[in-house]
Scaffold this active site. Structure first.
Site, short mmCIF file in Angstrom:
data_model
loop_
_atom_site.label_atom_id
_atom_site.label_comp_id
_atom_site.label_asym_id
_atom_site.label_seq_id
_atom_site.Cartn_x
_atom_site.Cartn_y
_atom_site.Cartn_z
N GLU A 170 15.29 -1.89 12.17
CA GLU A 170 14.54 -3.03 11.64
C GLU A 170 15.42 -4.28 11.67
O GLU A 170 15.86 -4.80 10.65
CB GLU A 170 14.01 -2.71 10.23
CG GLU A 170 13.03 -1.54 10.30
CD GLU A 170 12.33 -1.22 9.00
OE1 GLU A 170 12.21 -2.12 8.16
OE2 GLU A 170 11.89 -0.06 8.83
N HIS A 369 1.11 10.64 2.00
CA HIS A 369 2.32 9.86 2.24
C HIS A 369 3.49 10.53 1.56
O HIS A 369 3.40 10.89 0.38
CB HIS A 369 2.15 8.43 1.69
CG HIS A 369 3.39 7.60 1.84
ND1 HIS A 369 4.02 7.01 0.77
CD2 HIS A 369 4.13 7.29 2.92
CE1 HIS A 369 5.09 6.34 1.20
NE2 HIS A 369 5.17 6.50 2.50
N GLU A 371 7.30 9.59 0.92
CA GLU A 371 8.54 8.80 0.98
C GLU A 371 9.66 9.74 0.56
O GLU A 371 9.58 10.33 -0.52
CB GLU A 371 8.45 7.58 0.06
CG GLU A 371 9.73 6.77 -0.05
CD GLU A 371 10.26 6.29 1.31
OE1 GLU A 371 9.59 5.47 1.94
OE2 GLU A 371 11.35 6.75 1.71
N HIS A 438 7.94 6.53 9.37
CA HIS A 438 8.63 5.25 9.14
C HIS A 438 10.12 5.51 8.94
O HIS A 438 10.50 6.59 8.53
CB HIS A 438 8.02 4.53 7.94
CG HIS A 438 6.77 3.81 8.32
ND1 HIS A 438 6.56 2.48 8.04
CD2 HIS A 438 5.67 4.23 9.00
CE1 HIS A 438 5.39 2.12 8.52
NE2 HIS A 438 4.82 3.16 9.09
N GLU A 439 10.93 4.48 9.29
CA GLU A 439 12.39 4.65 9.34
C GLU A 439 12.71 5.92 10.14
O GLU A 439 13.38 6.84 9.67
CB GLU A 439 13.01 4.71 7.93
CG GLU A 439 12.83 3.46 7.12
CD GLU A 439 11.43 3.34 6.50
OE1 GLU A 439 10.90 4.38 6.10
OE2 GLU A 439 10.87 2.23 6.45
N GLU A 457 7.41 3.82 13.09
CA GLU A 457 7.76 2.41 12.89
C GLU A 457 8.93 2.12 13.84
O GLU A 457 8.73 1.93 15.03
CB GLU A 457 8.08 2.20 11.42
CG GLU A 457 8.19 0.76 11.01
CD GLU A 457 8.65 0.63 9.56
OE1 GLU A 457 8.19 -0.30 8.90
OE2 GLU A 457 9.48 1.44 9.09
N GLU A 463 5.52 -5.33 7.11
CA GLU A 463 6.08 -5.44 5.76
C GLU A 463 7.08 -6.59 5.64
O GLU A 463 7.17 -7.23 4.58
CB GLU A 463 6.73 -4.11 5.33
CG GLU A 463 7.86 -3.68 6.26
CD GLU A 463 8.44 -2.31 5.91
OE1 GLU A 463 7.87 -1.61 5.07
OE2 GLU A 463 9.49 -1.95 6.49
C1 NOJ Z 1 9.05 1.57 4.14
C2 NOJ Z 1 7.84 1.76 5.01
O1 NOJ Z 1 8.04 1.15 6.27
C3 NOJ Z 1 6.65 1.18 4.29
O2 NOJ Z 1 5.50 1.27 5.11
C4 NOJ Z 1 6.46 1.89 2.98
O3 NOJ Z 1 5.43 1.24 2.26
C5 NOJ Z 1 7.73 1.85 2.12
N1 NOJ Z 1 8.86 2.26 2.88
C6 NOJ Z 1 7.58 2.77 0.92
O4 NOJ Z 1 7.50 4.08 1.35
CA CA Z 2 10.12 0.20 7.19
#
Ligand code: NOJ
Ligand code: CA
Length: 664
Positions: A170, A369, A371, A438-439, A457, A463
């Site tokens: 990023e 989701h 995280e 993502h990441e 991503e 974001e």
């Molecule tokens: C980073 C992600 O790219 C984003 O889409 C997400 O909302 C946040 N982390 C929280 O998980």
């Molecule tokens: Ca991100």
């Protein structure tokens, strides 16, 4: 006489040498690209490449370095094999469902006195090449300590890349002379003379990712993301590396239209792919980034039952297949602290079973989701239980995230990271779950082999507009020629409330990174629409708050849009300046165009449309009469393949078009 004999002897030696050294060059099917493998007097391998007879890569070193085996030198050639391939294959989804793999292959077999066998396998296509190392050593296992693969450019040129970083992609793009780059991640895109090219890798498994590190003004070497002890990879004694790739084109858009990366990956390992389907989605997401909602339970909690049902209703009414809720599960209080999330238990105000049943009743897919905050050991300990539960609930799509450092000194892009991301892909396939990561680790075409690995991503997404200086239109005109060459991106496009009027009206808004009051989306609204076409993703989000779409005439584009492309082509563009892309899904076509900070007028011939059919074209364009980025107009006309479209774009603007065949 004696002199004559000497001469003959000398000639004889020369003849013997020529007769014994096999041809180790290979040419692309169209004859334009030629590459050759050679050995120096120490038996160190090298490669070089020319296009139309002009060197692009001059003699560049090959080989690896390991602790207990000599992988680098002392080699002699023990055989050369050649192969030709020309086949068309299909994939369950992709920019193009049908792809042609046409290449010439050269496999040079090398051996050294330490008993190491190395096959250097090279495939040359009309649009570039890939080569990889296949080592067979006497060792049971070894540590890779360095990779010597080099790319020595014959001359300087311009390049577009992000900095090399082992934990994030990023990062902003840098446009630099090739000779001005110290370190870069891949794809590393360049223009040298009249040619465009991009260095990347294909089929990255059980090995660290590759960066380019400058050694000399125009010489770069492969630099591998290390493990905490400095070792680059721990491997068995017999192993195959990812492909090192170089895409080549006459036009910048040729790089986008190339399928070289996918062609270098293996066919699907998932036999029944009927459950893998492109989708459009909306979700509880943007509010958190804008700071009007939060992931944790409380008065600003986004993922509540009421909100979920409202999103499901909206999706059902707008031809949207999926809904995503972030902050549905317990544990968000630990984000940025000890990163322990519960991947099964919902917060008390999110009635998971009721929501899943409601979504199923409406024909909408509920996404999950996860995280992880980068806490890999915890995620690995819990992910199977979680996926089992999601499968029971009829859930087929999972967004994962790794926003946080890995533990114990491991980096995201090291062999450890690559192994982890792959374990998730394979486990998800067992539970019939599609992934949006993502990441992530960079895409290297593994979506061909694991078609449940839908999108990721891996660059600055939407974001960043919520809480930073944001993504400029120049960035958005660079993305397709760099990051997107590697594969689909979940950019999460489509913000209509460009100036965040709704968030600014909320006095309790959370400011994530200092003062967010000046943040906004840096393009026009028409460009936001065009990005749904330009930024390919089989899982495509309408990322704004659904209240910003309700009743908005321009949202018709997303309602009509089909992310399940059959055919795609980047029609025209220059890196960082502008781009025009067309896609076909069924009998409809979608076109997206975007410019940088300059207003632009382009003429686009429509020869890609089916001949003999008249289409209703609905054009979503910038409104040149207003300086506001929210100003747009929608026009309708009839067009055929024989017509050209004039595309007018405001600064930071764009244009999107749907083409529907006129009913007879
Ligand atoms: C980073 C992600 O790219 C984003 O889409 C997400 O909302 C946040 N982390 C929280 O998980
Ligand atoms: Ca991100």
């Amino acid at each position: 006489m004696k002199r004559m004999l000497h001469r003959l002897a000398a000639a004889g030696v020369a003849l013997v040498t020529i007769a014994c050294s096999p041809d180790t060059s290979v040419t692309s099917p169209d004859g334009r690209i030629r590459t050759a493998i050679s050995l120096d007097r120490d038996g160190v391998p090298a490669w070089q490449l020319e296009v139309d007879g002009t060197p692009l890569i001059v003699r560049s070193r090959l080989g690896l370095e390991a602790d207990v085996a000599n992988l680098a030198s002392g080699f002699s050639i023990v055989g050369v094999e050649r192969n030709r391939c020309d086949e068309t294959w299909t994939q369950p989804w992709g920019e193009n469902k049908e792809l042609r793999d046409r290449h010439h292959e050269l496999a040079v077999r090398l051996q050294n006195p330490e008993g190491v066998l190395l096959v250097l396998r090279v495939r040359v296509f009309d649009d570039g090449l890939g080569f990889r190392y296949e080592y067979r050593t006497p060792a049971d296992s070894l540590c890779i300590t360095d990779e010597h693969t080099a790319f020595a450019f014959a001359q300087d040129g311009l390049s577009w890349s992000i900095d090399g970083n082992y934990d994030t992609y990023e990062l902003p793009y840098r446009k630099l002379p090739v000779s001005g780059v110290e370190r870069a991640n891949t794809p590393f895109t360049f223009r040298i003379g009249a040619l465009y090219g991009s260095i990347h890798e294909a089929a990255l498994y059980d090995y660290p990712e590759m960066h380019l590190l400058r050694q000399d003004s125009l010489v770069f070497k492969a630099e591998l993301a290390p493990l905490p002890d400095g070792v680059k990879a721990r491997l068995g004694g017999c192993f195959t590396t990812p492909w090192r790739t170089l895409q080549i084109g006459d036009r910048a858009v040729d790089l986008i239209n190339s399928s070289l990366i996918l062609n270098l990956n293996e066919p699907s390992k998932i036999a029944d792919t009927s459950w893998i389907r492109p989708q459009k989605y909306v979700g509880v997401w943007w509010g958190m980034h804008l700071g009007t909602q939060v992931w944790t339970m409380g008065p600003r909690h986004g993922a509540t039952t009421g909100n979920a049902l409202r999103h499901i209703d909206f999706a059902a009414a707008n031809n949207i297949q999926g809904v995503l809720f972030e902050g549905w599960n317990r544990g968000w209080e630990s984000w940025g602290r000890d990163q322990r999330f519960d991947y099964v238990e919902p917060y008390a105000d999110f009635d998971l079973e009721r929501i899943a049943a409601y979504a199923a009743g409406k024909g909408v897919e509920l996404w999950m989701h996860n995280e992880t905050g980068g806490n890999i050991p915890d995620y690995e300990a819990n992910m199977e239980r979680a996926m089992k539960r999601y499968a029971e609930l009829g859930i087929h799509t999972l967004k994962t995230g790794y926003a946080g450092g890995f533990r114990e000194g491991y980096s995201h892009h090291s062999q450890y990271g690559v192994q982890h991301y792959q374990r998730v892909v394979e486990l998800a396939a067992r539970y019939r779950i599609m992934l949006d990561v993502h990441e992530p680790i960079k895409e290297t075409g593994i979506r061909r082999t694991w078609p449940n690995m839908m999108t990721r991503e891996g660059a600055r997404g939407m974001e960043w507009n919520a809480w930073s200086e944001g993504n400029s239109s120049e960035y958005l005109c660079t993305l397709p020629f760099v990051r997107l060459l590697s594969g689909p991106m979940d950019y999460t496009p489509g913000i209509f409330d460009i100036y965040y009027e709704r968030a600014k009206a909320d006095p309790g808004r959370i400011q994530w990174n200092g003062d967010n009051s000046q943040c906004s989306v840096k393009t026009t609204l028409a460009r936001q629409i065009a990005n749904w076409v330009i930024i390919y993703s089989p899982l495509q989000m309408a990322a704004d708050l659904i209240e910003n779409y309700e009743g908005h005439p321009a949202f018709r584009f997303f309602r009509d849009f089909d992310p399940d492309s059959d055919w795609s082509e980047a029609l025209q563009g220059e890196i960082g300046e502008y781009i025009v892309v067309a896609r076909r899904a069924g009998d409809r076509y979608f076109l997206g165009a975007g410019t940088n900070s300059e207003a632009r007028s382009l003429v686009q011939p429509l020869g890609f449309l089916k001949p003999g059919i008249t289409y209703t074209a609905r054009i979503y364009a910038d409104d040149p009469t207003s300086p506001l980025r929210t100003a747009y107009r929608i026009e309708e006309c009839r067009l055929t393949a024989a017509d050209s479209l004039r595309i007018g774009m405001a600064p930071d603007g764009g244009c999107a078009v749907t083409f529907e065949p006129l009913a007879e």
